[in-house]
Write a protein that holds these residues in place. Structure first.
Motif, short mmCIF file in Angstrom:
data_model
loop_
_atom_site.label_atom_id
_atom_site.label_comp_id
_atom_site.label_asym_id
_atom_site.label_seq_id
_atom_site.Cartn_x
_atom_site.Cartn_y
_atom_site.Cartn_z
N GLY A 152 0.80 -1.22 0.00
CA GLY A 152 0.00 0.00 0.00
C GLY A 152 0.82 1.26 0.00
O GLY A 152 0.26 2.37 0.03
N TYR A 153 2.15 1.13 -0.06
CA TYR A 153 3.01 2.32 -0.10
C TYR A 153 4.34 1.95 -0.75
O TYR A 153 4.70 0.76 -0.85
CB TYR A 153 3.26 2.88 1.30
N LEU A 154 5.07 2.97 -1.18
CA LEU A 154 6.38 2.76 -1.79
C LEU A 154 7.26 3.97 -1.49
O LEU A 154 6.86 5.11 -1.74
CB LEU A 154 6.25 2.58 -3.30
N VAL B 131 0.79 1.79 7.87
CA VAL B 131 0.39 0.45 8.30
C VAL B 131 0.36 -0.42 7.05
O VAL B 131 -0.58 -0.35 6.25
CB VAL B 131 -0.97 0.46 9.00
N PRO B 132 1.40 -1.22 6.82
CA PRO B 132 1.46 -2.05 5.61
C PRO B 132 0.26 -2.98 5.50
O PRO B 132 -0.19 -3.57 6.48
CB PRO B 132 2.76 -2.85 5.81
N GLY B 133 -0.27 -3.08 4.30
CA GLY B 133 -1.39 -3.96 4.03
C GLY B 133 -2.75 -3.42 4.43
O GLY B 133 -3.78 -4.07 4.17
N VAL C 105 -8.67 -3.62 1.98
CA VAL C 105 -9.99 -3.69 2.59
C VAL C 105 -11.03 -3.19 1.59
O VAL C 105 -10.72 -2.39 0.70
CB VAL C 105 -10.06 -2.83 3.88
N GLU C 106 -12.23 -3.67 1.71
CA GLU C 106 -13.32 -3.20 0.85
C GLU C 106 -13.84 -1.86 1.34
O GLU C 106 -14.00 -0.91 0.57
CB GLU C 106 -14.45 -4.22 0.80
N GLU C 107 -14.12 -1.79 2.63
CA GLU C 107 -14.66 -0.57 3.23
C GLU C 107 -13.59 0.14 4.04
O GLU C 107 -12.62 -0.48 4.50
CB GLU C 107 -15.84 -0.92 4.14
N LEU C 108 -13.76 1.45 4.24
CA LEU C 108 -12.83 2.18 5.07
C LEU C 108 -12.96 1.73 6.53
O LEU C 108 -14.03 1.30 6.96
CB LEU C 108 -13.11 3.68 4.98
N PHE D 291 4.89 7.17 -1.79
CA PHE D 291 3.63 7.10 -2.54
C PHE D 291 2.71 6.13 -1.81
O PHE D 291 3.14 5.04 -1.40
CB PHE D 291 3.89 6.59 -3.96
N PHE D 292 1.44 6.51 -1.66
CA PHE D 292 0.49 5.60 -1.01
C PHE D 292 -0.92 5.93 -1.49
O PHE D 292 -1.23 7.05 -1.89
CB PHE D 292 0.57 5.68 0.51
N GLY D 293 -1.78 4.92 -1.43
CA GLY D 293 -3.15 5.07 -1.90
C GLY D 293 -4.08 5.60 -0.84
O GLY D 293 -3.73 5.70 0.34
N GLY D 294 -5.30 5.90 -1.24
CA GLY D 294 -6.27 6.53 -0.35
C GLY D 294 -6.76 5.65 0.77
O GLY D 294 -7.35 6.15 1.74
N LYS D 295 -6.53 4.33 0.69
CA LYS D 295 -6.96 3.42 1.75
C LYS D 295 -5.82 3.05 2.71
O LYS D 295 -6.06 2.40 3.73
CB LYS D 295 -7.56 2.15 1.16
N THR D 296 -4.61 3.44 2.40
CA THR D 296 -3.47 3.09 3.24
C THR D 296 -3.47 3.93 4.51
O THR D 296 -3.47 5.17 4.45
CB THR D 296 -2.15 3.31 2.48
#
Length: 251
Positions: free
Chosen positions: A18-20, A139-141, A145-148, A206-211
């Motif tokens: 979920g991040y780099l 928080v890796p991983g 998840v489907e929902e926040l 870099f990380f996504g909106g759910k990370t």
């Protein structure tokens, strides 16, 4: 400026964790120039303006940096549009217990709901950052998840800012409503799940909106922690918050 290319291992790591972390996004001379620029006298409300990237040439050099936008495009699979930009400065603690406060751990989609939910951020260190001076935590991983995750308002005011703001929201059909947001903290988050990153000056995450990510206060005696964060989405995405709906293409 040359772009940076991710290898297959980088891309897989991003999708798995979920991040780099990517070093060398900004060169040291430009970082120093940008920090000096931000230290100059600025108009009232400058630091709270989330759209400096749309009008200011120095901010454009960060948000539109080809080393950044090429990676965002590769990871998101679409042409990047800039949603918002933020400059974050934490002073050192000096002789006190803690200096500049951190940001409670959260998912960005709590603050920036969008359709589809393809938000991606690039957080760039403008000083060497680590756990001592309030560097970024993840928080890796947590993106798998489907929902926040459910949240509560931050209670750890020794380490994190605590606030509450009402935002005007607007959907694609023009319907509007008011939504109350606060300094989100994830329910049931365990300290052992949190990884405190060390990112050198000019490097980024870099990380996504759910990370799940955030930071703690600056506990160093004499080291500032400075960073700039840009949030992107892909072309055609609808951002519900009215104050940042006017997204602009990164290139």
């Amino acid at each position: 400026m040359d772009t940076l290319t991710l290898n297959e291992s980088d891309t897989q790591s991003y999708h798995d964790n979920g991040y780099l972390v990517v070093e060398g996004l900004l060169d040291s001379a430009f970082v120093d120039e940008f920090v000096a620029y931000e230290a100059q006298e600025k108009p009232e409300g400058w630091r709270s303006n989330l759209r400096n990237h749309a009008t200011d040439e120095m901010w454009k050099k960060v948000s539109n940096n080809p080393r950044v936008t090429a990676i965002v495009e590769e990871l998101s699979g679409g042409r990047p549009y800039i949603v918002q930009t933020m400059y974050i400065e934490k002073p050192p603690a000096g002789e006190s217990t803690v200096g500049g406060a951190g940001v409670a751990l959260h998912q960005d989609l709590h603050y920036l709901p969008c359709d589809p939910p393809n938000l991606i951020a690039c957080w760039i260190a403008l000083t060497d950052t680590d756990s001592e001076n309030g560097g970024l935590c993840v928080v890796p991983g947590s993106h798998l998840v489907e929902e926040l995750y459910s949240t509560h308002r931050n209670q750890n005011t020794a380490d994190h800012d605590s606030w509450e703001i009402e935002y005007l929201m607007r959907d694609r059909a023009g319907k509007t409503w008011i939504e109350k947001m606060y300094s989100f903290e994830i329910d049931g988050l365990k300290k052992e799940d949190v990884v405190r990153l060390s990112v050198p000056k000019g490097g980024g995450v870099f990380f996504g909106g759910k990370t799940i990510h955030g930071s703690y206060g600056n506990r160093s005696k004499n080291r500032f922690r400075r960073a700039i964060a840009t949030h992107y989405d892909a072309e055609g995405t609808w951002v519900f918050r009215d104050d940042v709906q006017d997204t602009v293409p990164a290139f």
